[in-house]
Design an enzyme around this catalytic site. Structure first.
Site, PDB file in Angstrom:
ATOM      1  N   LYS A  83       2.167  12.913 -39.637  1.00 58.43           N
ATOM      2  CA  LYS A  83       2.842  13.387 -40.853  1.00 58.43           C
ATOM      3  C   LYS A  83       2.981  12.227 -41.822  1.00 58.43           C
ATOM      4  CE  LYS A  83       6.312  17.002 -40.658  1.00 58.43           C
ATOM      5  NZ  LYS A  83       7.733  17.229 -40.370  1.00 58.43           N
TER       6      LYS A  83
HETATM    7  C1  E4P Z   1       8.975  20.215 -41.638  1.00 59.05           C
HETATM    8  O1  E4P Z   1       8.013  19.724 -41.109  1.00 59.05           O
HETATM    9  C2  E4P Z   1      10.296  19.600 -41.711  1.00 59.05           C
HETATM   10  O2  E4P Z   1      10.531  18.887 -40.531  1.00 59.05           O
HETATM   11  C3  E4P Z   1      11.410  20.603 -41.838  1.00 59.05           C
HETATM   12  O3  E4P Z   1      10.919  21.913 -41.971  1.00 59.05           O
HETATM   13  C4  E4P Z   1      12.488  20.227 -42.782  1.00 59.05           C
HETATM   14  O4  E4P Z   1      13.452  21.243 -42.781  1.00 59.05           O
HETATM   15  P1  E4P Z   1      14.915  21.042 -43.400  1.00 59.05           P
HETATM   16  O5  E4P Z   1      14.789  21.064 -44.880  1.00 59.05           O
HETATM   17  O6  E4P Z   1      15.692  22.216 -42.871  1.00 59.05           O
HETATM   18  O7  E4P Z   1      15.426  19.718 -42.880  1.00 59.05           O
END
Ligand code: E4P
Length: 214
Positions: A83
């Site tokens: 990522k």
């Molecule tokens: C995605 O890869 C992220 O880890 C995640 O969906 C972030 O979600 P949040 O905005 O609820 O922290």
């Protein structure tokens, strides 16, 4: 549609695996910080139970740092997807990593222009954060629709991974708009199956049958 779980918690991951509908995992530094084991240990354990893509995020913010972290992360298991945050430095890293054959999930995407760039750079997944846009009074789901349209217009193979999903309707709307993947917390996966009329209906069926048997 593929379902990923958005957590670094092994107990939740194992429960989702048992449901039989899990295709992959997304983690991030905030999720990893909630657990006691180190990020690397967590990723090793997660990759043992989930054969699909497991997203692991870099902590560096400069291109060189991202590249060296990414090259270490992919040594953990074959199914690690790196990522990379969607900044200018991140865009350079996406291009370099994909040309090395490393699979990238471009994260923290909040606009169609960012999604267009990471697709051009060869990202395997783009992660638009729906809930965080909703949090600032912007229609997060509109972004999913825009990205799906743009990718279809040009035949980009980057998969649209609807992220920051907070409730079942986010998942259903993402599916209606044609997102390839939805990543969600364990709570949301569990909520998807629930309907009060199912519970009431089942109770009534069993009650009626029991009456007849008496
Ligand atoms: C995605 O890869 C992220 O880890 C995640 O969906 C972030 O979600 P949040 O905005 O609820 O922290």
């Amino acid at each position: 549609m593929k379902f990923f779980i958005d957590t670094a918690n092994l107990k939740e991951i194992n429960s989702a695996v048992e449901m039989g509908v899990l295709d992959g995992v997304t983690t991030n530094p905030s999720l990893a910080a909630k657990e006691t084991a180190s990020y690397n240990e967590l990723l090793q354990d997660i990759c043992k139970v989930v054969p699909g893509p497991v997203s692991a995020e870099v902590l560096a913010t400069d291109t060189e740092g991202m590249l060296s972290e990414a090259r270490e992360l992919v040594k953990i298991a074959d199914n690690i997807v790196v990522k990379i945050p969607t900044t200018l430095e991140g865009l350079r890293a996406v291009k370099a990593l994909t040309s090395e054959g490393i699979s990238v999930n471009s994260t923290l995407v909040f606009s169609a222009s960012q999604a267009l760039l990471v697709a051009k750079a060869g990202a395997s997944f783009v992660s638009p954060f729906v809930g965080r846009l909703d949090d600032i009074s912007t229609e997060g789901m509109q972004l999913i629709g825009d990205i799906v349209t743009i990718y279809n217009n040009y035949g980009y193979r980057t998969e649209v991974l609807a992220a920051s999903l907070r409730h079942p309707m986010h998942v259903v709307q993402s599916a209606l708009l044609g997102a390839d993947v939805a990543t969600m917390p364990y709570k949301v996966i569990a909520q998807l199956i629930k309907h009060p009329l199912t519970d009431i209906g089942l109770e009534k069926f069993l009650e009626d049958y029991k009456k007849k048997m008496q």
